[in-house]
Design a protein around this motif. Structure first.
Motif, short mmCIF file in Angstrom:
data_model
loop_
_atom_site.label_atom_id
_atom_site.label_comp_id
_atom_site.label_asym_id
_atom_site.label_seq_id
_atom_site.Cartn_x
_atom_site.Cartn_y
_atom_site.Cartn_z
N TRP A 130 0.81 -1.20 0.00
CA TRP A 130 0.00 0.00 0.00
C TRP A 130 0.85 1.26 0.00
O TRP A 130 2.04 1.23 0.33
CB TRP A 130 -0.92 0.03 1.23
CG TRP A 130 -1.97 -1.03 1.24
CD1 TRP A 130 -2.32 -1.85 0.21
CD2 TRP A 130 -2.80 -1.39 2.35
NE1 TRP A 130 -3.33 -2.69 0.60
CE2 TRP A 130 -3.64 -2.44 1.90
CE3 TRP A 130 -2.92 -0.93 3.66
CZ2 TRP A 130 -4.59 -3.04 2.73
CZ3 TRP A 130 -3.87 -1.52 4.49
CH2 TRP A 130 -4.69 -2.57 4.02
N ARG A 131 0.24 2.38 -0.37
CA ARG A 131 0.89 3.69 -0.30
C ARG A 131 0.91 4.18 1.14
O ARG A 131 0.05 3.83 1.95
CB ARG A 131 0.11 4.67 -1.19
CG ARG A 131 0.58 6.12 -1.13
CD ARG A 131 -0.10 6.94 -2.23
NE ARG A 131 -1.54 6.94 -2.10
CZ ARG A 131 -2.24 7.85 -1.41
NH1 ARG A 131 -1.60 8.82 -0.74
NH2 ARG A 131 -3.56 7.80 -1.37
N LEU A 132 1.90 5.01 1.46
CA LEU A 132 1.99 5.64 2.77
C LEU A 132 1.71 7.13 2.62
O LEU A 132 2.30 7.79 1.76
CB LEU A 132 3.37 5.44 3.37
CG LEU A 132 3.61 6.11 4.74
CD1 LEU A 132 2.79 5.42 5.82
CD2 LEU A 132 5.09 6.09 5.10
N HIS A 133 0.82 7.65 3.44
CA HIS A 133 0.48 9.08 3.39
C HIS A 133 0.80 9.70 4.74
O HIS A 133 0.22 9.36 5.77
CB HIS A 133 -1.01 9.26 3.07
CG HIS A 133 -1.41 10.68 2.83
ND1 HIS A 133 -0.81 11.47 1.86
CD2 HIS A 133 -2.35 11.46 3.43
CE1 HIS A 133 -1.37 12.67 1.87
NE2 HIS A 133 -2.30 12.69 2.82
N VAL A 134 1.77 10.62 4.75
CA VAL A 134 2.22 11.29 5.97
C VAL A 134 1.45 12.59 6.14
O VAL A 134 1.39 13.42 5.22
CB VAL A 134 3.74 11.59 5.89
CG1 VAL A 134 4.20 12.31 7.16
CG2 VAL A 134 4.53 10.30 5.70
#
Length: 307
Positions: free
Chosen positions: A33-37
């Motif tokens: 999955w993508r990581l969103h900070v």
């Protein structure tokens, strides 16, 4: 509801929130999955006497720059991983911002007990309020676990026969597959003894009979949740307080999984002292799985992951 394949991590520049980034990166890498900070901040205001009791907003330039520095530090921490990383600054109450993001995210991760950092915005009330209101599973990473990241090799999940506990059990099985981890399911019932106020069982009721019933209910729940998957689940029916047992187990595992609204041993897990006991005293990260995520969620095993 269609969810994005994304792990959202809230940061505030503290040591604990950076540890949460490490945990979120590892989860995103395993699931693909993508990581969103995200760093969320609210603009302060002060009463201005010259405005006849009105409020004057402060210039947000310095706050914005500080928040951007926090995000940049967190993103830099992900370098070297294969994870796709995006980031954003959000204005507003941090807990509210993350709850809104949880409507479309597949997981939200935060740290707790930061002690300083970016005004401790995320660490404290957010780590308590977010799991209670999030629409997807929330992972709270305690400071003591964030100081040295450890891959998830052992997971324990609380089971009490409620629907929310069954949802949590299924999610724990998913995580066990994702991490190739050992999984233990624990059902707790406080069987008090003696003649005191806590001795709620009639004297004629045998403790072993009660535990046998709990053990059978746990077996049925586990078999139903596992289905035809090859995940082995160790099962424990124990006499004791659920929150205390989860906190104790957390010293020997890398992830504790609980449901958001159970009954029996895990009654009101997010609604008072029990949630505080688990979230505040656990030595390992705690994943809180809302019952509604069963209908809205995306399983980690719906997508490939890296071994």
């Amino acid at each position: 509801m269609t969810r994005e394949k994304v792990v959202v991590v809230g940061v505030d520049g503290s040591e604990a929130s950076l540890g949460a980034v490490d945990w979120a990166v590892a989860e995103a890498q395993r699931t693909g999955w993508r990581l969103h900070v995200v760093c969320a901040y609210a603009l302060p205001s002060f009463t201005a006497a010259s405005l006849d009791g009105g409020y004057a907003a402060m210039d947000d330039t310095a706050i914005h720059s500080g928040a951007q520095a926090v995000v940049d530090e967190a993103v830099a921490r992900t370098e070297g991983s294969s994870v796709v990383v995006t980031s954003a600054l959000e204005t507003g109450d941090p807990a509210g911002v993350l709850v809104d993001l949880s409507r479309e995210a597949s997981m939200v991760v935060v740290g707790t007990r930061g002690g300083g950092g970016f005004t401790d915005r995320l660490l404290g009330t957010v780590s308590s309020a977010l799991p209670a209101h999030a629409h997807c599973p929330t992972v709270v990473v305690p400071l003591k676990a964030s100081r040295q990241y450890t891959p998830v090799r052992r997971i324990v999940v609380g089971v009490d026969g409620s629907e929310s506990a069954r949802v949590a059990l299924r999610r724990a099985i998913d995580e066990a597959e994702v991490w190739d981890a050992e999984l233990s399911a624990v059902a707790a019932v406080p069987i008090a003894t003696g003649a005191g106020a806590m001795a709620w069982l009639p004297a004629a009721v045998d403790r072993e009979d009660v535990l046998a019933d709990v053990r059978e209910g746990l077996r049925v729940a586990v078999e139903s949740a596992v289905g035809d998957r090859s995940v082995a689940v160790r099962q424990h029916a124990l006499d004791g307080n659920a929150a205390a047992l989860m906190a104790e187990f957390s010293t020997a595992v890398e992830l504790v999984v609980v449901g958001s609204r159970g009954r029996g041993g895990f009654a009101g897990l997010l609604l008072g002292s029990t949630s505080q006991a688990v979230l505040h005293h656990a030595a390992s990260p705690v994943m809180v799985v809302p019952a509604r995520s069963a209908d809205e969620g995306l399983s980690p095993t719906d997508v490939p992951w890296n071994r």
